[in-house]
Design an enzyme around this catalytic site. Sequence first.
Site, mmCIF file in Angstrom:
data_model
loop_
_atom_site.group_PDB
_atom_site.id
_atom_site.type_symbol
_atom_site.label_atom_id
_atom_site.label_comp_id
_atom_site.label_asym_id
_atom_site.label_seq_id
_atom_site.Cartn_x
_atom_site.Cartn_y
_atom_site.Cartn_z
ATOM 1 N N GLU A 1 -22.566 24.077 70.682
ATOM 2 C CA GLU A 1 -24.353 23.018 70.418
ATOM 3 C C GLU A 1 -24.817 24.098 69.679
ATOM 4 O O GLU A 1 -24.917 24.898 69.142
ATOM 5 C CB GLU A 1 -25.438 23.830 71.465
ATOM 6 C CG GLU A 1 -26.733 22.889 71.232
ATOM 7 C CD GLU A 1 -27.649 23.460 71.954
ATOM 8 O OE1 GLU A 1 -29.030 22.726 72.123
ATOM 9 O OE2 GLU A 1 -27.482 24.603 73.295
ATOM 10 N N PHE B 1 -19.662 27.782 74.513
ATOM 11 C CA PHE B 1 -20.155 27.519 76.265
ATOM 12 C C PHE B 1 -18.492 27.495 75.551
ATOM 13 O O PHE B 1 -18.111 25.975 75.836
ATOM 14 C CB PHE B 1 -20.205 26.015 76.237
ATOM 15 C CG PHE B 1 -21.835 26.462 76.370
ATOM 16 C CD1 PHE B 1 -23.036 26.861 76.975
ATOM 17 C CD2 PHE B 1 -22.574 25.969 74.978
ATOM 18 C CE1 PHE B 1 -24.397 26.919 77.353
ATOM 19 C CE2 PHE B 1 -24.027 25.607 74.771
ATOM 20 C CZ PHE B 1 -25.025 26.841 76.130
#
Length: 766
Positions: free
Chosen positions: A504, A497
């Site tokens: 993640e 991200f």
Amino acid sequence: MEGSVPAVGSARIAVKKAQLRSSPRPKKLEKLGVYSSCKAEGACKCNGWKSPNPPPTPPRTDQQSNAVNLQDPCRSCSHTLGDHVTHLENVSEDEMNRLLGIVLDVEYLYTCVHKEEDADTKQVYFSLFKLLRKSILQMGKPMLEAHDNPPFERPSIEQGVNSFVQYKFSHLPSKERQTIVELAKMFLNQINYWQLETPSQRRQRGPNEDAAGYKANYTRWLCYCNVPQFCDSLPRYETTQIFGCTLLRSVFTVMRKQLLEQARQEKDKLPPEKRTLILTHFPKFLSMLEEEVYSHSSPIWSQEFLLGSTGLQIPIHTVISASPVARPLYYSPSPIQVEIASCGSVSPARKMVSLLEMSTVGEKRKPSEPLPHEDAKRQRVVGDIPQELINEVMATIADPAAIPETNLLSAHSARDEAARLEERRGVIEFHVIGNSLNQKPNKSILMWLVGLQNVFSHQLPRMPKEYITRLVFDPKHKTLSLIKDGRVIGGICFRMFPSQGFTEIVFCAVTSNEQVKGYGTHLMNHLKEYHIKHDILNFLTYADEYAIGYFKKQGFSKDIKVPKAKYVGYIKDYEGATLMGCELNPSIPYTEFSVIIKKQKEIIKKLMERKQVQIRKVYPGLSCFKEGVRQIPIESIPGIRETGWKPMGKGQGKELKDPDQLYSTLKTILQHVKSHQNAWPFMEPVKKTEAPGYYQVIRFPMDLKTMSERLKSRYYATRKLFMADMQRIFTNCREYNPPESEYYKCANLLEKFFYTKLKDAGLLEK
């Protein structure tokens, strides 16, 4: 040998220019008059003086000629030579010499236009001929009129090759990495000396998808890279610095084939130390590079990768950068330039340089050799160990044999040591792969993704197989795969991200029969370096009760550094799992971290051994007291200094024992420093966008904002800590910036002011 023909053409132009520039002023005026319009009254339309006794064609500057008379009439308009050169009466010698250089470039281009057989090349030569002719008439500098100016594509070829080296080889040890850097330099220099095919030659070789694009790049190459090699009145650029992947893709296949063929032909002429480099490593280097050049998903052409790689610990771009070109570039005979006047085409470009010569072109100092002026620029920081001692100790452990081998099964061996050794031997490989909906699927990548799905399914039995399959094959997720003997044995599936500043980690597993070999640690270290290159410095993951121990060993903790607002709604929430985070340090080379720690331990051990030898040395007793001496200075006792004792009060200043008084004094000094007119460069941390590569050079950055925060948190328990941080600011500045820069001067002036304030406050003896 193709690359060793003397550069007769370029050298001849240089000789002519030197001769003409050393001629008497009347002779120079005569030469310039030929290209100067008539200034006589009556609006004469003559565009250049023509001698009544014309010299041989083309004119020869080395021919003995009669004395020049400014009253000689023009053969065309009958006005005198003086009428054509009145505008040059007050022109300086330097300007005159510049114009004469353009004159000779015009004459050589005129010859090229008439002898060139290729229509596209002839047209470019003629356009440049008119441009230079106009520059002489207007006494201006030649400026190429184009819709766009260099660089024509970003990232450039040079930046792409740098990214390739970092992407594929940053994990290698220093010596092996230096070999790759040498190959990269060789390749970049080959491109800079490469003779591009003309568009017509390219059409004859076979159909081409982007003929118009290649023709545009060929024209740019002629104007900015090729012709300026012999016409130094035009600005010159290196091919690798102004062109990008588009040009490289159009020439790479042919270039690679010819380079390898040339290497085979010259193998018997290569020096022994270069034979392995060129015959063994260079072909493999080109094959790996070819894969990235033609891959549309390769990160080496990504601007984000380029920005992210500035935090890498290896300053490769400073090593393999093509040699800078002086503008204008004056010619000197060089063994790597080629005269082609005798060929069918008179294109004055340099042809392909011999690999035998290219293997020695642009060679840099050995890593062990110190940089010039390095010691002069670096100043001592309080608490530093003398550099001479460090060098002496390093010399004793530079040989790997000098460092005791650690048994891989011992308690003192690094967790990833076995895995790292297997990677060096080529037993295991690491690849970041992912599914794509936009490109034709790669069979081997699809097989690896299926293998990863199987590994995750077997090792994570609580996870539904459909869920694992969906994420592994999701184009938004990527997986760092561990390959051994062609099959997948482990991997880490993750989703980046970039806008939120974190990644993640979704799945992490190694197949059961390959565990306890350090693969998990080495996997995570590779993932960390991959993210540092992409400028993402935070990991988040939900770890179950069995994985918490593993993640703790990899630097994860329950103390999440990422603000909650950044990740809520982005990452998947798992019931019964613990959210853990890891903050990456861009200064740490994670895949080699254990090796560095091991070497640091050896350095400390050697320093301690040396100190012990000095302390245990027995000195003769003092005999001065028998002779009636009642008192002697402490520092005169033999061996006292060797124990680490230092006299108090000599240049040391006094240490304030009251913490509040110390805080108040340091706060006042820091405020004075921040208010100084030369403090502006050091007010905040250096931004990567403003100084690319800064954090590769400066490993321990410091700034006044950080010092203010440290002071506020009562970090400075002693004045020495405060002085060390301030000195670090000045030392870093002088290490990164050249002495003539404004920053360097600011550092010197602010440093002088700082020490004045220390003395005023009584923290330093006056």
